[in-house]
Design a protein around this motif. Structure first.
Motif, PDB file in Angstrom:
ATOM      1  N   ASP A  94       0.732  -1.062  -0.092  1.00 19.82           N
ATOM      2  CA  ASP A  94      -0.014   0.081  -0.020  1.00 19.82           C
ATOM      3  C   ASP A  94       0.936   1.295  -0.313  1.00 19.82           C
ATOM      4  OD1 ASP A  94      -2.426  -1.248   0.031  1.00 19.82           O
ATOM      5  OD2 ASP A  94      -2.263  -1.708   2.159  1.00 19.82           O
ATOM      6  N   HIS A  95       0.190   2.310  -0.601  1.00 20.28           N
ATOM      7  CA  HIS A  95       0.844   3.387  -0.645  1.00 20.28           C
ATOM      8  C   HIS A  95       1.211   4.179   0.871  1.00 20.28           C
ATOM      9  CE1 HIS A  95      -0.662   5.100  -4.854  1.00 20.28           C
ATOM     10  NE2 HIS A  95       0.184   4.054  -4.994  1.00 20.28           N
ATOM     11  N   GLY A  96       2.269   4.711   1.052  1.00 21.86           N
ATOM     12  CA  GLY A  96       2.588   5.426   2.445  1.00 21.86           C
ATOM     13  C   GLY A  96       3.129   4.419   3.241  1.00 21.86           C
ATOM     14  N   ASP A  97       2.479   4.379   4.568  1.00 27.67           N
ATOM     15  CA  ASP A  97       3.133   3.622   5.761  1.00 27.67           C
ATOM     16  C   ASP A  97       3.416   1.857   5.035  1.00 27.67           C
ATOM     17  OD1 ASP A  97       0.095   3.131   5.786  1.00 27.67           O
ATOM     18  OD2 ASP A  97       0.547   1.666   7.304  1.00 27.67           O
ATOM     19  N   GLN A 151       4.559   0.745   2.205  1.00 26.41           N
ATOM     20  CA  GLN A 151       5.794   0.566   1.298  1.00 26.41           C
ATOM     21  C   GLN A 151       6.577   1.130   2.322  1.00 26.41           C
ATOM     22  OE1 GLN A 151       4.587   2.935  -2.351  1.00 26.41           O
ATOM     23  NE2 GLN A 151       5.778   1.164  -3.155  1.00 26.41           N
ATOM     24  N   HIS A 152       6.505   1.745   3.188  1.00 31.45           N
ATOM     25  CA  HIS A 152       7.587   2.176   4.192  1.00 31.45           C
ATOM     26  C   HIS A 152       8.140   1.079   5.313  1.00 31.45           C
ATOM     27  CE1 HIS A 152       9.176   6.200   6.500  1.00 31.45           C
ATOM     28  NE2 HIS A 152       9.917   5.167   6.655  1.00 31.45           N
ATOM     29  N   ARG A 153       6.976   0.417   5.695  1.00 38.27           N
ATOM     30  CA  ARG A 153       7.076  -0.626   6.556  1.00 38.27           C
ATOM     31  C   ARG A 153       7.731  -1.965   6.105  1.00 38.27           C
ATOM     32  NH1 ARG A 153       2.586   0.062   8.725  1.00 38.27           N
ATOM     33  NH2 ARG A 153       1.504  -1.656   7.853  1.00 38.27           N
ATOM     34  N   GLY A 171      -5.973   1.307  10.307  1.00 39.54           N
ATOM     35  CA  GLY A 171      -4.810   1.005   9.866  1.00 39.54           C
ATOM     36  C   GLY A 171      -4.910  -0.612   9.278  1.00 39.54           C
ATOM     37  N   GLU A 173       5.479   7.609  10.372  1.00 34.45           N
ATOM     38  CA  GLU A 173       5.320   7.385   8.951  1.00 34.45           C
ATOM     39  C   GLU A 173       5.375   5.969   8.549  1.00 34.45           C
ATOM     40  OE1 GLU A 173       6.442  10.612   6.708  1.00 34.45           O
ATOM     41  OE2 GLU A 173       7.876  11.462   8.259  1.00 34.45           O
ATOM     42  N   ALA A 189       1.130   1.355  11.014  1.00 33.77           N
ATOM     43  CA  ALA A 189      -0.026   1.427  10.613  1.00 33.77           C
ATOM     44  C   ALA A 189      -1.060   2.474  10.927  1.00 33.77           C
ATOM     45  CB  ALA A 189      -0.561   0.077  11.030  1.00 33.77           C
ATOM     46  N   TRP A 195      -0.373   5.510  10.243  1.00 34.34           N
ATOM     47  CA  TRP A 195      -0.133   6.815   9.435  1.00 34.34           C
ATOM     48  C   TRP A 195      -1.543   7.399   8.891  1.00 34.34           C
ATOM     49  CZ3 TRP A 195       2.640  10.338   6.966  1.00 34.34           C
ATOM     50  CH2 TRP A 195       2.275  10.344   5.870  1.00 34.34           C
ATOM     51  N   ASP A 248      -0.555  10.628   0.364  1.00 31.97           N
ATOM     52  CA  ASP A 248       0.269   9.575   0.781  1.00 31.97           C
ATOM     53  C   ASP A 248       1.822   9.847   0.301  1.00 31.97           C
ATOM     54  OD1 ASP A 248      -0.958   7.726   2.296  1.00 31.97           O
ATOM     55  OD2 ASP A 248      -1.737   6.447   0.642  1.00 31.97           O
ATOM     56  N   ASN A 289       4.610  11.221   2.651  1.00 30.21           N
ATOM     57  CA  ASN A 289       5.420  10.483   3.416  1.00 30.21           C
ATOM     58  C   ASN A 289       6.947  10.454   2.966  1.00 30.21           C
ATOM     59  OD1 ASN A 289       6.626   7.726   4.643  1.00 30.21           O
ATOM     60  ND2 ASN A 289       4.422   7.248   5.101  1.00 30.21           N
ATOM     61  N   PHE A 314       9.156   8.573   3.101  1.00 31.13           N
ATOM     62  CA  PHE A 314       9.601   7.440   2.194  1.00 31.13           C
ATOM     63  C   PHE A 314       9.729   7.693   0.779  1.00 31.13           C
ATOM     64  CE2 PHE A 314       8.560   3.656  -0.485  1.00 31.13           C
ATOM     65  CZ  PHE A 314       9.686   2.626   0.060  1.00 31.13           C
ATOM     66  N   TYR A 315       8.835   8.647   0.167  1.00 33.00           N
ATOM     67  CA  TYR A 315       9.031   8.978  -1.260  1.00 33.00           C
ATOM     68  C   TYR A 315       9.954   9.988  -1.429  1.00 33.00           C
ATOM     69  CZ  TYR A 315       4.815   5.952  -1.242  1.00 33.00           C
ATOM     70  OH  TYR A 315       4.076   4.789  -1.042  1.00 33.00           O
TER      71      TYR A 315
END
Lengths: 428, 428, 428
Positions: B223-226, B228-230, B353, C14, C17, C19, C31, C34, C36-37
Motif C-alpha cells: 500500500d502507498h504510504g506506511d 511501502q515504508h514498513r 490501519g 510514517e 499502521a 499513518w 500519501d 510520506n 519514504f517517497y
C-alpha cells in the motif's frame, strides 16, 4: 572550465536556497513538487547507463578492458561539464541576466549529450589515443548542442529519448570519423580484437544495465505524469521484444543453432534505441512490440552481414558495431516517431493530451499532427547531416599527426596507456 | 504475441494521454499523484533483481556463465510479455470493454511473475536446453497467473512480496521438474559443476544486487504510504540478520572455521524470501530480526545437509539449491505471515490501519484477523499444490525426446549452445 | 540484538499502521508526503554504495577478492543493526516512552554509520581476521554514534554527506589501528598484495557505483526540496572535476604518460568526499568544480608520494590508500564547509533559505553564519579526536593475541578464511 562556470552558471529556482520563497509566490504547496522528485530516480538510472552501461559494454575486448571502462569514464566526466555549458547557452540561458540556470533536467541532458560521444567512441574503441578522444568529445558536444537546438527548438520536434538527437547523430559522427581514420593493415597486425570468456561476462554487466534502465532513459525528460509513465512502459515492451528476436535470429543464423555473445550483448538493446522518439506518444503496446521485433531483426542482421561488408568494401572499421545498434535503429526510430506523430488525433489523445504531448502551445498552437510528422522527418535529416559533416571535419582534425594515436600493432592493447597491466597479464 | 497485445492490451488511465482529463474528474491536484512516482523507483530495483540479480547469481559455474546470465535474460524477457497477458486477463481486465489496462503496477507484477520461473530455472541450471526453458516459462507463467488469481482474489490473501505466490510456487515447480528429469549418471560424467575463483566473484554481483534491492521487491506493490515504508524496513532488518547467521553457521560447520562461498551467495538472501508475506504487516522490528535469524540457519543448514541428501536419496538434483533459498524460507515466510495476520488487532494497527493493511473492505468487510490467518494458510496450500502438480505435468512434457536437451557430458558446458567460447577457454 | 530491538525499537509515525490517522491529524493530504517517497530512491543508491561500491572496490587484490567483498558484506550487515540501536539512543529516542522510533531516515543513517567502519576496513584489508573486523565494527559504530551526537546535536553542525562525521572519523580510526597493528616484515613475506587484470576490472565496478551514486549519498538526508536538489548537483560537478584531474595527474606523473589503475579507482572519488559538508550550501557551481579539482590533485598526489612515505617512515600500512581517498579530502571538505558556512549571507540564501539551510531555529535562532563557521571547524576537531583516540584504544584491543589474525605469510590470501578457493586457483 571553472572560469566559464563562474561566469555563466547559477542554480535554477528549484535548486536555489530561494526555493521556499519561490514556493510561496507560485502557490506550490509541497516540497515534493520540486522537479527533483519527478526526475532524480530516472537521472540516476541514466547515470548508471552512461558510466556502467556504456563502460562495461566496452570491456568485451580481451586486452582492452581498462581502456573500455577507463576512457569511457574520462570522456563522460569531461563531456558532461562541457555539455552543461554548451547546452546551457542554447537552451537554458536566462534572458534577464545572461546566465545559465541549472537544475536536475540540465544534468540529465548533459548525460544524454555525453551519450552521443560515447556512441561515437564505440566505433573507434581500441584505435585512438585518450587525447584524440578528448578532442572528439569537445567537438562532439559542441555539434550536439547546436544540432539539438535546431531540432528541438527551431523545428520544435519531440525527441525525448533521442533516437535522432543522440543515437543517429552519435552513430554517424563516429562512423564517419572511423571511415576517415581507416587502418588498412589492421587485420595483418597481431590480432587482439577478440574477446575471452570472462571479458564477455563483464560486457554482459554493461548490456544488462543498459537494457534495464532504458525505460528511464526514454522517460527521464518526458512530460510529468502520463508522459513519463507511458514512455517507460513502451520502452519496456520494445526491449523485451528485441531480446526474443535477437536470440531467435542469432540461433537461426549459425551452424548448429549456437548463439553468438556479440548479438546478445548488443542487438537486444535495439528496441530501446528505436523507441527514443515515439516512446512518449500513444504508439500503443503492440506498436511498441512491433518496433522492438523489427529492430531486433535489423540489428542482428547488421552484425551478421553489414558490419563485415562495411569493413571489407566501405573501409569503415566499427569495433562495437554501433551501426547496427545505434545508427539503423536510430533512423528507424525517427521514422516511427514521424509516422506516429503524423497520425496522432484528438480521438486517441484527447484535446488536452494532444496539446500536452506535442507541446502545441504558444507560437506552435496552430501546428497539426500531420505538420508535426513532417518536422519530425526534417529533424532526422538535420541529425544525419550534423553527424556526417561534423564527423568528416573532426575526422580530418584527428588525422593530424601529433595526437599520439597507437600503431596498428598496439591497437586493442591496454599496455600502451596503462601501467603494469603487461606484467600481470601472463598470470591469468 | 503482437496480435494478442493488439487485441487486448491498452494503457490505463494513469499512462494514457487522457490523464489530464482524468485528473480534473478525480480532483487530483498534481502530476506527482500519478502511481508512476510511487512505484517507479521500486520497479527499477525489482527489474535489476530479475536481470542482474538472478542472472549473475547463476554465473557461478565455471563453464556455464554465458548460459546462466544469457538464458536468464531470454526467459525473463519472454516471460514478462506473456505474464502481462496472463495476469492481465485474470487481474486487470476492464469489464467495460474486455481489454487489459496496463500501468506501472502491471509491469512490476510481470517481473514478479517472471521471478517464479527464474527460481525454477535455478534447479535446472545447466541441464536443460533453451527450448525446454521456453516451454517451462510458458507453462510456468500460466500456472502462476491462475495460482495468483486464486490466492490473491478468491481467497483474498495478502502476499505483497510473494513468499507463497512467487517463492514457494516457483521453487516446488522447479524441484518437481528436476525430480522428473533426474539424470542418474550425471556424477560420472566429466564434472563441470564447480566454480572457479572469478566466477564466484561474478556470482557475488548477483547476490549483492538481490540482497540490496529486496526491500524494494517486498514493498513494490504494498500500500502507498506506511505500507511501502514498513515493508522496506522490515525486509532490510530480516536480510541483515540472515547475513550474520549465515556467516556464523557457515564458519561453525566447516573444518578450521572456513567460510563457504556457496552459503554466502545464497543463504544471506533467505531473510528477504521469508519476509515476502509479513513485510507489510506490523511484525515489529525484532520480529523481522527473528525471521531473518531463523531463515539464515535453516537455509545454510539446507546447503550443508538437505541438498546432498535430496540428491542422493530423493533423486532431485538442485543446481543452485533453490530448496534452501526459496522453498523452505518461502514456506516459513507464509507461516509467519499467517500467524502475524491472525494475531493482528486494532490496538496495534488502529482501526483504519487494520482495514487498509488487510483490505477489509467491500465484501471482505466482515473478515476478522483470525479468519484472515486461516485464509493465509490456505493460500500456502494452493501455492504448494500448483507448484508440485504443475511441475509434474510440465516435467513429463519436458521429458519428451524432441526438445534437444544436452547429454550428461554436455551439462554445465556453454560450448553446446554458444559460439566460440570453446576456443577462448584454454587461454584464461 | 533481537532482545535489544524488542525492548527499544518501534516504527515511527510514517511507517506505522497509524499513518492514516497521523495524516488526518496533521492535515497531510496525500500519501506521497510520506518521507519514504522523498528519500527511498536515495537510500537505495546509498545501499548500493555500501555493499557493491565499497565491496567491489576492495576486490582489487589478486587473491583477496572473496575477503574484500565478503567481509565487507558481513561487517556492513552487522554494523547496520548495531547502528540503528546506537544512533537511535542518541538521536531518535522518543522521550514519551523511552523507545526508538525508526523510519527511512534512520536506515539511511545506519548505512552512513557503517560507511565509517568500512573506510577503516580499507586500511586493514587483508591483514585482519573476521573476528577482529567484528570488534572493530562494534567499537567503531559506538564511537561514531557518540561523535555524531556531539557534532550534529551538541555543536549543531551541518554535515549532510559526512565529510567530518563519516570520512574524517572513519579514515583516522582505521589509520590509527593500522599503525598499532604494524607488521614490520610484511614486505618480506610472499607478496600477494598486487592486483591482476580481471581483479582490477572488478574493482572498477565498485568505483563506478560509488562515483555515480555519490550525489545521492550527499543529498540523502539533506533538507527536502532545494536542499536535496542542490546537494546532488554540487556533488555531481565536484566528482566530474575530480575525474579529469586524476587522469591528468596520473598520466603526467608516470614515465611515458601511462595511467595507473589505482589512481583511477580511487582518486576520482575524492570530489564526492570533499563535498560532504558543503554540498547542501550555496557553494556555487564553480565552487564545486574547484573543490573537485583540488581534491583530485591532492588525492592522486597522496597515492604517488604520501602512501609510500607513510609506509616507510611512519609505519602505517594502508592497503586501500584511505588516507588519500577519505582522510585528506574529508579534512579538506570540512574546511571548505566551515568557510562556506562562515561566508553565508541573506543576500545569497534569502532570509528563509538561510534559516532552513543552517537550521537556525529554536535555541539556535540567534546563531550567525560566522559563528556557524566556527562550530563547523570545532566539529572537524571532534571527528579527528574521536578517530585517533578511538583508533588507538581499539588498536590495542585488537593486538591482544586471541583474535586469530593471519600470519604475515597469509596476509592478502583468501585461502585462510575461505573453502576451496585454493584448489581452483591454479586453473585460472
Amino acid at each position: 572550465m571553472i572560469i566559464l562556470f563562474g561566469l555563466f552558471v547559477r542554480y535554477d529556482e528549484e535548486s536555489d536556497a530561494h526555493w521556499s520563497e519561490h514556493k510561496h509566490e507560485n502557490n506550490i504547496t509541497s516540497d515534493i513538487e520540486n522537479d527533483f522528485y519527478y526526475r532524480y530516480p530516472s537521472f540516476q538510472d541514466v547515470h548508471v547507463m552512461i558510466f556502467v552501461g556504456f563502460g562495461f559494454l566496452m570491456t568485451f575486448l580481451k586486452r582492452y578492458s581498462f581502456g573500455g571502462v577507463g576512457f569511457n569514464f574520462l570522456i563522460a566526466a569531461f563531456g558532461l561539464q562541457w555539455a552543461l555549458l554548451m547546452q546551457g547557452w542554447f537552451h537554458s540561458l536566462d534572458p534577464a541576466d545572461g546566465q545559465i540556470k541549472i537544475g536536475i533536467e540540465n544534468i540529465i541532458n548533459a548525460d544524454f549529450c555525453v551519450a552521443g560521444c560515447l556512441i561515437a567512441y564505440g566505433a573507434l574503441l581500441g584505435k585512438v589515443s585518450p587525447v584524440q578522444l578528448m578532442v572528439l568529445t569537445l567537438f562532439g558536444i559542441t555539434l550536439f548542442a547546436v544540432e539539438e537546438y535546431i531540432i528541438l527548438h527551431v523545428l520544435h520536434v519531440r525527441d525525448a529519448g533521442g533516437s535522432m538527437v543522440i543515437h543517429t547523430f552519435g552513430a554517424y559522427y563516429g562512423l564517419t570519423i572511423s571511415w576517415i581514420l581507416y587502418r588498412p593493415k589492421l587485420n595483418q597486425s597481431k590480432n587482439l580484437s577478440g574477446s575471452v570468456y570472462h571479458s564477455d561476462v563483464f560486457a554482459m554487466i554493461g548490456t544488462l544495465f543498459l537494457w534495464m534502465f532504458w525505460p528511464s532513459f526514454n522517460s527521464a525528460i518526458a512530460d510529468h505524469g502520463d508522459g513519463q509513465h507511458r514512455a517507460a512502459i513502451n520502452t519496456y515492451l520494445a526491449l523485451a521484444a528485441s531480446v526474443i528476436t535477437t536470440f531467435a535470429i542469432s540461433s537461426l543464423s549459425a551452424k548448429r543453432g549456437k548463439l553468438d555473445m556479440v548479438h546478445i550483448q548488443n542487438a537486444t538493446l535495439a528496441g530501446g534505441v528505436a523507441m527514443g522518439t515515439a516512446a512518449e506518444f500513444m504508439i500503443t503496446t503492440y506498436g511498441s512490440l512491433i518496433v522492438g521485433f523489427c529492430c531486433g531483426i535489423i540489428s542482428t542482421f547488421g552484425y551478421l552481414v553489414i558490419t563485415p561488408f562495411m569493413e571489407k568494401y566501405m573501409k569503415i572499421q566499427d569495433t562495437c558495431g554501433i551501426h547496427n545498434l545505434h545508427a539503423m535503429p536510430g533512423v528507424f526510430g525517427a521514422v516511427v516517431g514521424a509516422i506516429t506523430a503524423a497520425t496522432a488525433s484528438e480521438s486517441v489523445y484527447g484535446h488536452e493530451g494532444l496539446v500536452n504531448t506535442f507541446d502545441f502551445k504558444g507560437e506552435y498552437a496552430e501546428r497539426t499532427p500531420a505538420m508535426q510528422g513532417g518536422f519530425q522527418a526534417a529533424g532526422l535529416c538535420v541529425a544525419l547531416a550534423f553527424g556526417i559533416v561534423g564527423g568528416a571535419i573532426v575526422g580530418f582534425i584527428l588525422r593530424l599527426p601529433f595526437w599520439g594515436d597507437p600503431s596498428d600493432d598496439n591497437c586493442f592493447d591496454d599496455e600502451v596507456y596503462w601501467e603494469k597491466c603487461s606484467l600481470v597479464f601472463p598470470s591469468i
